[in-house]
Design an enzyme around this catalytic site. Structure first.
Site, PDB file in Angstrom:
ATOM      1  N   ASN A  16       0.934  -1.077  -0.008  1.00  0.00           N
ATOM      2  CA  ASN A  16      -0.155   0.014   0.072  1.00  0.00           C
ATOM      3  C   ASN A  16       0.734   1.222  -0.089  1.00  0.00           C
ATOM      4  OD1 ASN A  16      -1.542   2.335   1.012  1.00  0.00           O
ATOM      5  ND2 ASN A  16      -3.161   1.044   1.608  1.00  0.00           N
ATOM      6  N   ASP A  44      -0.115   4.354  -0.383  1.00  0.00           N
ATOM      7  CA  ASP A  44      -0.904   5.863   0.058  1.00  0.00           C
ATOM      8  C   ASP A  44       0.170   6.618   1.061  1.00  0.00           C
ATOM      9  OD1 ASP A  44      -3.094   4.563  -0.872  1.00  0.00           O
ATOM     10  OD2 ASP A  44      -3.943   4.103   1.109  1.00  0.00           O
ATOM     11  N   HIS A  45       1.123   5.989   1.819  1.00  0.00           N
ATOM     12  CA  HIS A  45       1.671   7.021   2.645  1.00  0.00           C
ATOM     13  C   HIS A  45       2.795   7.828   1.773  1.00  0.00           C
ATOM     14  CE1 HIS A  45      -0.445   6.067   6.152  1.00  0.00           C
ATOM     15  NE2 HIS A  45      -0.485   4.807   5.888  1.00  0.00           N
ATOM     16  N   ARG A  86       3.633  18.800   2.511  1.00  0.00           N
ATOM     17  CA  ARG A  86       4.117  19.955   1.781  1.00  0.00           C
ATOM     18  C   ARG A  86       3.107  20.647   0.755  1.00  0.00           C
ATOM     19  NH1 ARG A  86       9.344  21.938   2.488  1.00  0.00           N
ATOM     20  NH2 ARG A  86       9.596  22.013   4.959  1.00  0.00           N
ATOM     21  N   HIS A 141      -5.627   3.884  -1.749  1.00  0.00           N
ATOM     22  CA  HIS A 141      -6.775   4.142  -1.437  1.00  0.00           C
ATOM     23  C   HIS A 141      -7.513   5.435  -1.775  1.00  0.00           C
ATOM     24  CE1 HIS A 141      -9.777   4.168   2.623  1.00  0.00           C
ATOM     25  NE2 HIS A 141     -10.328   4.531   1.449  1.00  0.00           N
ATOM     26  N   ARG A 183      -9.621   7.981  -1.026  1.00  0.00           N
ATOM     27  CA  ARG A 183     -10.420   8.383  -0.150  1.00  0.00           C
ATOM     28  C   ARG A 183     -11.260   9.542  -0.525  1.00  0.00           C
ATOM     29  NH1 ARG A 183      -9.115   6.710   5.373  1.00  0.00           N
ATOM     30  NH2 ARG A 183     -10.664   8.122   6.025  1.00  0.00           N
ATOM     31  N   ARG A 236      -7.113  12.783   1.029  1.00  0.00           N
ATOM     32  CA  ARG A 236      -6.167  13.236   1.877  1.00  0.00           C
ATOM     33  C   ARG A 236      -4.626  12.733   1.444  1.00  0.00           C
ATOM     34  NH1 ARG A 236      -7.565   9.890   7.357  1.00  0.00           N
ATOM     35  NH2 ARG A 236      -9.324  10.649   7.255  1.00  0.00           N
ATOM     36  N   HIS A 237      -4.519  11.632   0.674  1.00  0.00           N
ATOM     37  CA  HIS A 237      -3.304  11.103   0.115  1.00  0.00           C
ATOM     38  C   HIS A 237      -3.420  11.045  -1.237  1.00  0.00           C
ATOM     39  CE1 HIS A 237      -5.208   7.362   1.323  1.00  0.00           C
ATOM     40  NE2 HIS A 237      -4.843   7.557   2.590  1.00  0.00           N
ATOM     41  N   GLU A 273      -8.791   0.524  -2.881  1.00  0.00           N
ATOM     42  CA  GLU A 273      -9.655   0.610  -1.829  1.00  0.00           C
ATOM     43  C   GLU A 273     -10.571   1.764  -2.021  1.00  0.00           C
ATOM     44  OE1 GLU A 273      -7.021   0.887   1.751  1.00  0.00           O
ATOM     45  OE2 GLU A 273      -6.176  -1.017   1.495  1.00  0.00           O
ATOM     46  N   THR A 291      -6.958   6.247  10.128  1.00  0.00           N
ATOM     47  CA  THR A 291      -6.952   5.244   9.160  1.00  0.00           C
ATOM     48  C   THR A 291      -8.219   4.244   9.132  1.00  0.00           C
ATOM     49  OG1 THR A 291      -5.736   3.251   8.424  1.00  0.00           O
ATOM     50  CG2 THR A 291      -5.863   3.802  10.807  1.00  0.00           C
ATOM     51  N   THR A 292      -8.506   3.409   8.345  1.00  0.00           N
ATOM     52  CA  THR A 292      -9.686   2.397   8.361  1.00  0.00           C
ATOM     53  C   THR A 292      -9.884   1.731   9.808  1.00  0.00           C
ATOM     54  OG1 THR A 292      -9.039   1.891   5.902  1.00  0.00           O
ATOM     55  CG2 THR A 292     -11.020   1.022   6.924  1.00  0.00           C
ATOM     56  N   GLU A 333     -11.212  -9.386   2.633  1.00  0.00           N
ATOM     57  CA  GLU A 333      -9.716  -8.994   3.373  1.00  0.00           C
ATOM     58  C   GLU A 333      -9.939  -8.858   4.683  1.00  0.00           C
ATOM     59  OE1 GLU A 333      -7.191  -6.006   1.814  1.00  0.00           O
ATOM     60  OE2 GLU A 333      -6.599  -5.531   3.549  1.00  0.00           O
ATOM     61  N   HIS A 371      -3.908  -4.904   7.709  1.00  0.00           N
ATOM     62  CA  HIS A 371      -4.142  -3.532   8.600  1.00  0.00           C
ATOM     63  C   HIS A 371      -3.267  -3.844   9.828  1.00  0.00           C
ATOM     64  CE1 HIS A 371      -5.611  -0.014  10.177  1.00  0.00           C
ATOM     65  NE2 HIS A 371      -6.119   0.237   9.201  1.00  0.00           N
ATOM     66  N   GLY A 422       1.070  -1.349   4.444  1.00  0.00           N
ATOM     67  CA  GLY A 422       1.274  -0.025   4.101  1.00  0.00           C
ATOM     68  C   GLY A 422       2.300   0.441   4.705  1.00  0.00           C
TER      69      GLY A 422
HETATM   70  N1  PXP Z   1      -5.856  -3.263   4.157  1.00  0.00           N
HETATM   71  C1  PXP Z   1      -6.959  -2.369   4.123  1.00  0.00           C
HETATM   72  C2  PXP Z   1      -8.358  -2.492   3.604  1.00  0.00           C
HETATM   73  C3  PXP Z   1      -6.483  -0.772   4.565  1.00  0.00           C
HETATM   74  O1  PXP Z   1      -7.540   0.099   4.726  1.00  0.00           O
HETATM   75  C4  PXP Z   1      -5.283  -0.624   4.938  1.00  0.00           C
HETATM   76  C5  PXP Z   1      -5.063   0.686   5.266  1.00  0.00           C
HETATM   77  O2  PXP Z   1      -4.953   1.619   4.209  1.00  0.00           O
HETATM   78  C6  PXP Z   1      -4.143  -1.521   4.906  1.00  0.00           C
HETATM   79  C7  PXP Z   1      -4.742  -2.808   4.489  1.00  0.00           C
HETATM   80  C8  PXP Z   1      -2.842  -1.360   5.319  1.00  0.00           C
HETATM   81  O3  PXP Z   1      -2.892  -1.095   6.719  1.00  0.00           O
HETATM   82  P1  PXP Z   1      -1.490  -0.850   7.136  1.00  0.00           P
HETATM   83  O4  PXP Z   1      -1.128   0.773   6.256  1.00  0.00           O
HETATM   84  O5  PXP Z   1      -1.737  -0.729   8.585  1.00  0.00           O
HETATM   85  O6  PXP Z   1      -0.465  -1.546   6.788  1.00  0.00           O
END
Ligand code: PXP
Length: 265
Positions: free
Chosen positions: A6, A8-9, A17, A42, A44, A48-49, A69, A99-100, A150, A213, A235
């Site tokens: 993942n 996103d980060h 920034r 994701h 969203r 936000r990202h 996602e 987060t979710t 999942e 997660h 992620g």
């Molecule tokens: N799976 C789902 C459905 C999520 O929403 C997330 C967080 O975006 C992840 C996996 C990954 O979670 P983490 O960033 O805690 O590894």
């Protein structure tokens, strides 16, 4: 066992920034070369990202299948259908959450979720539902026609953190319960049992089973060793580790731990 990274980060850092750097698209080739099997993002509602421009470039340019996602918001679903990623994972979304936070309530929102599943599948997008490890929810998930679930590993990860790390950001929800160490251990073992049994139950219901997660380099082994789970989506811990060792090494290290735990490569 497949690993979905993942990314996103990477966009979270960019958004800190509001500039163009780092670009999550640059992670695609690195993730592939490091042995990742899938890219997860994701989109969203609050953007936000990952934003729409990221999502369209990632789906277009990724050498790996893309798992998007998303919530069941109609506008978001329209975007996902127009992009046609390999898979959509439906998740609950709240504006204020960091987060979710939990799995989808597939029982209370059955009709809306089933309609979203059908719409995505009409666009030839595989659909996964992000759910808590609960038999009733998994049975309802199968009834929606989804291809996959999942399993939410957040509770397991939170309990693991409470027991085996001693850092200030221990998860509030569990901290506030004020449980003894022994009670935490019992809960951890129940959380693992629920995940394992749910994976069996879901597989018997004809669903592919992923999990994710809160998984990290310390806690991933127990989940990776569960035979019915075929994919992990990770992620935060990978992107955090990449600050120290680079993204390629961080992914390789995670993939190595997963392969070791499930004794496959
Ligand atoms: N799976 C789902 C459905 C999520 O929403 C997330 C967080 O975006 C992840 C996996 C990954 O979670 P983490 O960033 O805690 O590894």
């Amino acid at each position: 066992m497949k690993l979905g990274v993942n990314i996103d980060h990477i966009a979270v850092l960019r958004e800190a920034r509001k500039i163009n750097d780092p670009d999550p698209v640059h992670a695609l080739g690195i993730a592939q070369r490091a042995g990742s099997d899938q890219i997860t993002i994701h989109l969203r509602e609050d953007r936000r990202h990952i934003n729409d421009y990221d999502a369209s470039r990632i789906v277009e340019l990724s050498p790996l299948p893309v798992n998007m996602e998303c919530s069941i918001d109609p506008q978001i679903l329209d975007i996902v259908c127009s992009l046609r990623p390999h898979r959509a994972t439906l998740v609950p979304e709240k504006r204020q959450e960091v987060t979710t936070e939990g799995g989808l309530d597939v029982i209370s929102n059955f009709e809306a979720i089933a309609q979203a599943v059908q719409k995505l599948q009409e666009y030839e997008i595989d659909v996964s539902l992000f759910v808590d490890p609960d038999f009733e929810i998994i049975a309802a998930s199968a009834d929606t026609g989804a291809d996959m679930v999942e399993l939410h590993t957040g509770e397991y990860a939170n309990l693991y953190a409470m027991l085996y790390t001693n850092l200030p950001h221990t998860p509030h929800a569990i901290k506030e319960l004020g449980l003894s160490r022994q009670e935490l251990k019992e809960r951890l073992s129940k959380a693992l049992g629920d995940l394992e049994n749910s994976a069996i139950y879901a597989a018997q219901a004809g669903l592919f089973v992923a999990a994710g997660h809160g998984l990290n380099y310390q806690n991933v082994g127990r989940i990776a060793a569960m035979p019915n789970i075929i994919e992990l989506n990770i992620g935060q811990s990978i992107i955090a580790r990449s600050v120290w060792v680079g993204l390629k090494a961080a992914i390789k290290e995670m993939k190595g731990l997963i392969d070791e735990a499930c004794r496959c490569d």
